[in-house]
Design an enzyme around this catalytic site. Structure first.
Site, PDB file in Angstrom:
ATOM      1  N   ASP A 121       0.733  -1.171  -0.090  1.00 29.21           N
ATOM      2  CA  ASP A 121       0.018   0.009   0.120  1.00 29.21           C
ATOM      3  C   ASP A 121       0.881   1.234   0.074  1.00 29.21           C
ATOM      4  O   ASP A 121       1.806   1.291  -0.699  1.00 29.21           O
ATOM      5  CB  ASP A 121      -0.801  -0.130   1.165  1.00 29.21           C
ATOM      6  N   HIS A 152      -3.480   5.767   3.611  1.00 27.69           N
ATOM      7  CA  HIS A 152      -4.437   4.611   3.194  1.00 27.69           C
ATOM      8  C   HIS A 152      -3.861   3.368   3.844  1.00 27.69           C
ATOM      9  O   HIS A 152      -4.658   2.380   4.332  1.00 27.69           O
ATOM     10  CB  HIS A 152      -4.563   4.414   1.754  1.00 27.69           C
ATOM     11  N   ASN A 241     -14.272  -0.339  -6.192  1.00 24.32           N
ATOM     12  CA  ASN A 241     -15.367   0.503  -5.763  1.00 24.32           C
ATOM     13  C   ASN A 241     -16.036   1.356  -6.866  1.00 24.32           C
ATOM     14  O   ASN A 241     -15.255   1.626  -7.964  1.00 24.32           O
ATOM     15  CB  ASN A 241     -15.108   1.674  -4.768  1.00 24.32           C
ATOM     16  N   SER A 308     -11.456  -1.488   0.124  1.00 21.81           N
ATOM     17  CA  SER A 308     -10.196  -1.240   0.650  1.00 21.81           C
ATOM     18  C   SER A 308     -10.210  -1.601   1.958  1.00 21.81           C
ATOM     19  O   SER A 308      -9.317  -1.822   2.747  1.00 21.81           O
ATOM     20  CB  SER A 308      -9.543   0.125   0.380  1.00 21.81           C
TER      21      SER A 308
END
Length: 549
Positions: A121, A152, A241, A308
């Site tokens: 990430d 994130h 998404n 996520s």
């Protein structure tokens, strides 16, 4: 070989580099069929920037004109742009812990102790009081630190392992590793993510969490996750998404869509699929993904939405299983997690929740993952390994919540096309077709359309497709030959097969490769309907050389 306006969080891989012809120098990833052919690159005056370990591939910097000179070379498999990754974050109490009954697992003594989890990430905030980072690496080009400067990765890591009482993680005892492949703006290159996967494999990670995705399939990315899976790593990824038009279905993104990866959809507190969540046949599990409270930058906490967030919930639960069954393989643990999931949709696997809401292990030794099988397929059966191979890769499913396989049932045309489509990573999104008997809501409508467009199969003269018609052994050979480009000259192989027999062009090649065989009397029986167990064995042999005759 063998995500600052806050809306919805999900990392998206966006193609910024095109394949337009010209002399502008860009970065590309070249994959080779067997090994890296340095000579062909040297002859084309193309310099290798870096190479990969998990598969024969390299990153080069060159113009499209130069690539055109060698793209048809026999040693080269694919040439793809080194795409950029981008992330858009949004903000909406970690209710997911209670919702998944995690405290009961803690009460049984599970914490994920000793399990290595890599969060690939934007890094992890190394100074956060609720996170203990065991190590990591940075793949971005401006810093050697894996400290998070975007946020994130820290949020995802907290869902897995935060020790804060106000935002507890699922598996607080894991060894948490930060693999930084995204920069301070949530951007990163495809090759950096691939190198992150390689680092995770080479450093003995048990689990990889990938809360990122792309609409496009890339050979290099698939090769990396497939090889990681083959080496025993469990890979979990967010399904994707919607950022607009929430009423329109969105297919699962990559890498979650690959069979070697566990695709996770998101749901809310009412066990309703989140309106932003991608859905589709590749969904394997579902987990909380709405209004999730977790760790953030500067020793803070925040709420976020997205698949996520759902993905690290599953990664954390799997870490608990890994502690509970330390000797179980990644395939066995994956099977056990599926079987223990709380079914929320149609009986068995469905396109919203997959096998259901992920559930943690509760009682030590309560279930042995190595003993699971379909009730009607003996573990000692000649086809057990083949069926298991396809089941673990989402190519075949069972009946009655995967209790039964029904091995002797005949395979129908729609089923056959779906299995081939899943194994070939075709777009199985349900959509309208030209056939009156294949409506959009038919489970395999997308695969039927893909098969027709690719010339793998055709409809009947009356304009129908006949999705429920049984498939014969000869027809099976024919569509496999076309789907995998395995057709050649006719060779007299079986006493009941002639040059005009359906599938005659592909049969000799499939026999030679050890994919199909005949009967003891020297016949092939091409007109005999093929059973599920026979089709499963043939598909498994086709995809895995170790299972061939």
């Amino acid at each position: 070989m063998k995500a600052k306006p806050f809306i919805l969080l999900m990392l998206s891989l966006v193609l910024l580099l095109g394949l337009d012809h010209g002399k502008e120098v860009e970065e590309y990833i070249i994959t080779f069929n067997d090994h890296i052919d340095e000579v062909v690159l040297e002859n084309a005056h193309i310099e290798i920037i870096e190479s990969f370990d998990l598969f024969p591939g390299v990153v080069v910097q060159t113009s499209r004109d130069q690539l055109d000179q060698l793209i048809l070379h026999s040693s080269i498999h694919t040439v793809e742009p080194n795409i950029q990754l981008t992330s858009t974050s949004s903000s909406s109490k970690n209710w997911g812990i209670e919702h998944l009954n995690i405290p009961q697992s803690w009460d049984s003594g599970y914490s994920g102790k000793g399990v290595k989890v890599a969060v690939i990430d934007s890094g992890i905030a190394t100074n956060h009081s609720a996170l203990k980072v065991a190590g990591g690496v940075s793949m971005v080009n401006y810093t050697n630190s894996y400290n998070d400067d975007f946020g994130h990765g820290t949020h995802a890591a907290g869902i897995i392992a935060s020790t804060a009482s106000k935002a507890p993680g699922v598996a607080q005892g894991v060894q948490l590793y930060a693999v930084k492949t995204l920069d301070r703006n949530g951007m990163g290159r495809l090759n950096d993510t691939i190198r992150g996967i390689e680092w995770a494999v080479n450093n003995g990670m048990d689990i990889i969490n990938l809360s990122l995705g792309t609409d496009e399939s890339h050979t290099a990315l698939r090769s990396a996750v497939d090889e990681a899976h083959e080496r025993g790593v469990i890979i979990v990824a967010a399904a994707g998404n919607k950022h607009s038009n929430f009423d329109k279905p969105m297919p699962v993104q990559y890498p979650a869509r690959y069979g070697s990866v566990i695709a996770v959809s998101a749901l809310d507190k009412n066990n309703k699929i989140a309106r932003f969540s991608a859905t589709g046949a590749a969904i394997e599990l579902t987990a909380p993904g709405v209004d999730i409270y977790s760790t953030y930058l500067n020793n803070r906490y925040t709420h976020m939405d997205g698949t996520s967030m759902a993905s690290p919930f599953v990664a954390g639960v799997i870490a608990l299983y890994k502690e509970a069954y330390p000797n179980a393989s990644n395939i066995e643990i994956r099977r056990l997690v599926r079987n223990n999931a709380l079914d929320l949709g149609a009986q068995g696997r469905d396109e919203l929740f997959g096998f259901g809401l992920v559930q943690p292990p509760i009682k030590k030794g309560s279930t042995d993952p190595t003993l699971h099988s379909f009730k009607d397929v003996n573990m000692n059966s000649w086809a057990a390994e083949h069926i298991s191979y396809l089941f673990e890769r989402n190519i075949v499913t069972g009946y009655d919540n995967n209790q039964y396989f029904k091995p002797q049932d005949k395979v129908r045309r729609g089923q056959a096309v779906a299995m081939i489509g899943r194994s070939s990573n075709w777009d199985g999104t349900q959509r309208s077709t030209e056939f009156p008997d294949v409506r959009q809501d038919y489970f395999a409508s997308g695969y039927v359309l893909e098969a027709i467009n690719r010339g793998v199969i055709s409809g009947y003269s009356d304009g129908t497709f006949g999705p429920n018609n049984f498939m014969t052994r000869g027809q099976m050979v024919k569509i496999i030959g076309k789907a995998y480009n395995l057709e050649g000259d006719y060779v007299n192989t079986f006493s009941d097969v002639s040059e005009t027999t359906t599938g005659a062009e592909a049969l000799p090649i499939l026999v030679e490769l050890g994919i199909v065989g005949g009967y003891p009397d020297g016949t092939f029986q091409p007109n005999k309907p093929i059973s599920r167990i026979q089709f499963a064995v043939i598909m498994a042999r086709l995809l895995n050389e170790d299972l061939r005759l």
